[in-house]
Design an enzyme around this catalytic site. Sequence first.
Site, PDB file in Angstrom:
ATOM      1  N   ASP A  16      39.096  43.053  26.070  1.00  0.00           N
ATOM      2  CA  ASP A  16      40.586  42.222  26.328  1.00  0.00           C
ATOM      3  C   ASP A  16      41.141  42.447  27.848  1.00  0.00           C
ATOM      4  O   ASP A  16      42.171  42.186  28.232  1.00  0.00           O
ATOM      5  CB  ASP A  16      41.630  42.810  25.165  1.00  0.00           C
ATOM      6  CG  ASP A  16      41.802  44.286  25.574  1.00  0.00           C
ATOM      7  OD1 ASP A  16      41.068  45.010  26.390  1.00  0.00           O
ATOM      8  OD2 ASP A  16      42.693  44.850  24.877  1.00  0.00           O
TER       9      ASP A  16
ATOM     10  N   GLU B 252      46.587  48.684  28.350  1.00  0.00           N
ATOM     11  CA  GLU B 252      45.988  47.741  27.517  1.00  0.00           C
ATOM     12  C   GLU B 252      47.064  46.369  27.912  1.00  0.00           C
ATOM     13  O   GLU B 252      47.832  46.689  29.054  1.00  0.00           O
ATOM     14  CB  GLU B 252      46.803  47.930  26.141  1.00  0.00           C
ATOM     15  CG  GLU B 252      46.131  49.397  25.358  1.00  0.00           C
ATOM     16  CD  GLU B 252      44.728  48.917  24.870  1.00  0.00           C
ATOM     17  OE1 GLU B 252      43.867  48.202  25.332  1.00  0.00           O
ATOM     18  OE2 GLU B 252      44.366  49.310  23.527  1.00  0.00           O
TER      19      GLU B 252
ATOM     20  N   HIS C 224      41.127  45.510  29.740  1.00  0.00           N
ATOM     21  CA  HIS C 224      41.770  46.566  29.930  1.00  0.00           C
ATOM     22  C   HIS C 224      40.874  47.463  30.808  1.00  0.00           C
ATOM     23  O   HIS C 224      39.731  47.602  30.783  1.00  0.00           O
ATOM     24  CB  HIS C 224      42.277  47.212  28.798  1.00  0.00           C
ATOM     25  CG  HIS C 224      41.482  48.028  28.028  1.00  0.00           C
ATOM     26  ND1 HIS C 224      41.164  47.634  26.442  1.00  0.00           N
ATOM     27  CD2 HIS C 224      40.749  48.875  28.121  1.00  0.00           C
ATOM     28  CE1 HIS C 224      40.188  48.531  26.057  1.00  0.00           C
ATOM     29  NE2 HIS C 224      39.855  49.132  26.844  1.00  0.00           N
TER      30      HIS C 224
ATOM     31  N   ASP D 262      41.007  59.023  31.083  1.00  0.00           N
ATOM     32  CA  ASP D 262      41.941  58.853  29.980  1.00  0.00           C
ATOM     33  C   ASP D 262      41.497  59.713  28.981  1.00  0.00           C
ATOM     34  O   ASP D 262      40.294  60.385  29.020  1.00  0.00           O
ATOM     35  CB  ASP D 262      41.834  57.358  29.513  1.00  0.00           C
ATOM     36  CG  ASP D 262      40.352  56.770  29.304  1.00  0.00           C
ATOM     37  OD1 ASP D 262      39.549  57.398  29.441  1.00  0.00           O
ATOM     38  OD2 ASP D 262      40.490  55.364  29.379  1.00  0.00           O
TER      39      ASP D 262
HETATM   40  C1  GLP Z   1      37.656  52.446  26.038  1.00  0.00           C
HETATM   41  C2  GLP Z   1      37.970  53.012  27.359  1.00  0.00           C
HETATM   42  C3  GLP Z   1      37.715  52.351  28.802  1.00  0.00           C
HETATM   43  C4  GLP Z   1      36.203  51.764  28.730  1.00  0.00           C
HETATM   44  C5  GLP Z   1      36.342  50.850  27.601  1.00  0.00           C
HETATM   45  C6  GLP Z   1      35.157  49.843  27.491  1.00  0.00           C
HETATM   46  O1  GLP Z   1      38.727  51.632  26.007  1.00  0.00           O
HETATM   47  N1  GLP Z   1      39.265  53.575  27.340  1.00  0.00           N
HETATM   48  O2  GLP Z   1      37.828  53.013  29.771  1.00  0.00           O
HETATM   49  O3  GLP Z   1      36.346  50.926  29.739  1.00  0.00           O
HETATM   50  O4  GLP Z   1      36.439  51.454  26.246  1.00  0.00           O
HETATM   51  O5  GLP Z   1      34.212  50.656  26.866  1.00  0.00           O
HETATM   52  P1  GLP Z   1      32.629  50.319  26.620  1.00  0.00           P
HETATM   53  O6  GLP Z   1      31.791  50.287  28.038  1.00  0.00           O
HETATM   54  O7  GLP Z   1      31.638  51.154  25.772  1.00  0.00           O
HETATM   55  O8  GLP Z   1      32.446  48.680  26.223  1.00  0.00           O
END
Ligand code: GLP
Length: 267
Positions: free
Chosen positions: A139, A146, A141, A70
């Site tokens: 959440d 989302e 995702h 993304d």
């Molecule tokens: C963002 C990214 C996800 C990632 C998530 C959790 O929303 N788009 O790909 O998995 O954050 O991030 P973290 O590993 O910093 O908790």
Amino acid sequence: MRVVIQQSYELMSKWAAYYLVQHINEHDSQKPFVLGLPTGSTPLGMYRELITLCKAKKVSFKNVITFNMDEYVGLTSEHEQSYHRFMWDNFFSHIDIEPKNVHILNGMAIDLQKECTAYEKAICDAGGIDLFVGGLGADGHIAFNEPGSSLSSRTRIKTLTRDTKKANARFFGGDPEKVPSQALTVGVGTIMDAQEVMILVSGMEKARALKHGIEMGVNHMWTISCIQLHPKAIVVCDEDATNELRVVTVRYFKEIEAPNLRNWDLD
Ligand code: GLP
């Protein structure tokens, strides 16, 4: 589904890195390894291990093609918080990957929908993704799919939820208003098309989402739950992330994965 539970974040990161390297080393220039990659804090430990292994010549990324999950809409690739910068600063600049083999969605494209369609085509042209590595939002995702995302979604523009903007505000001086409101993201369907999916989960704040991913029903409000339908999904997590799982679930996966918990042998 496999669930590999490690005692610490360091060990889960190491396990994931070695698992990747074993796969990469089975490929060559005739058949490059096509790898889907995430951003976020969780994969940083894995990236650090991979850099160390690359420098020690235990792995080369010359025959690896990557596709990131993304990117924010409206941030240039030079922007400090763009996922382009994140990937180059934390990983790509330190390994021997060919820049032409790196694919990251362009959140500045004039025609964003066209950019998404072209991304799906590029994945197809590369022969499809061999292994998609992902993180997990609190959440539930995956990528930026989302809650409420279609479980058959493809790469597209997605509006971020208030919760995600709050969670990611830590990278934008603590202000959720500074987090872009939209992102380009591969779809749940795009991830599910990979030959294999590996999700990294660390910390208590992800425990509820992990419970929904492993023990509850398949539901678009917790897009992680889609991996229950994947023929080859692996969750790699630390103890803290299992806090909401049933004792019997944790015991079961620990028992069956006990022989595989140390995969550090590359020779
Ligand atoms: C963002 C990214 C996800 C990632 C998530 C959790 O929303 N788009 O790909 O998995 O954050 O991030 P973290 O590993 O910093 O908790």
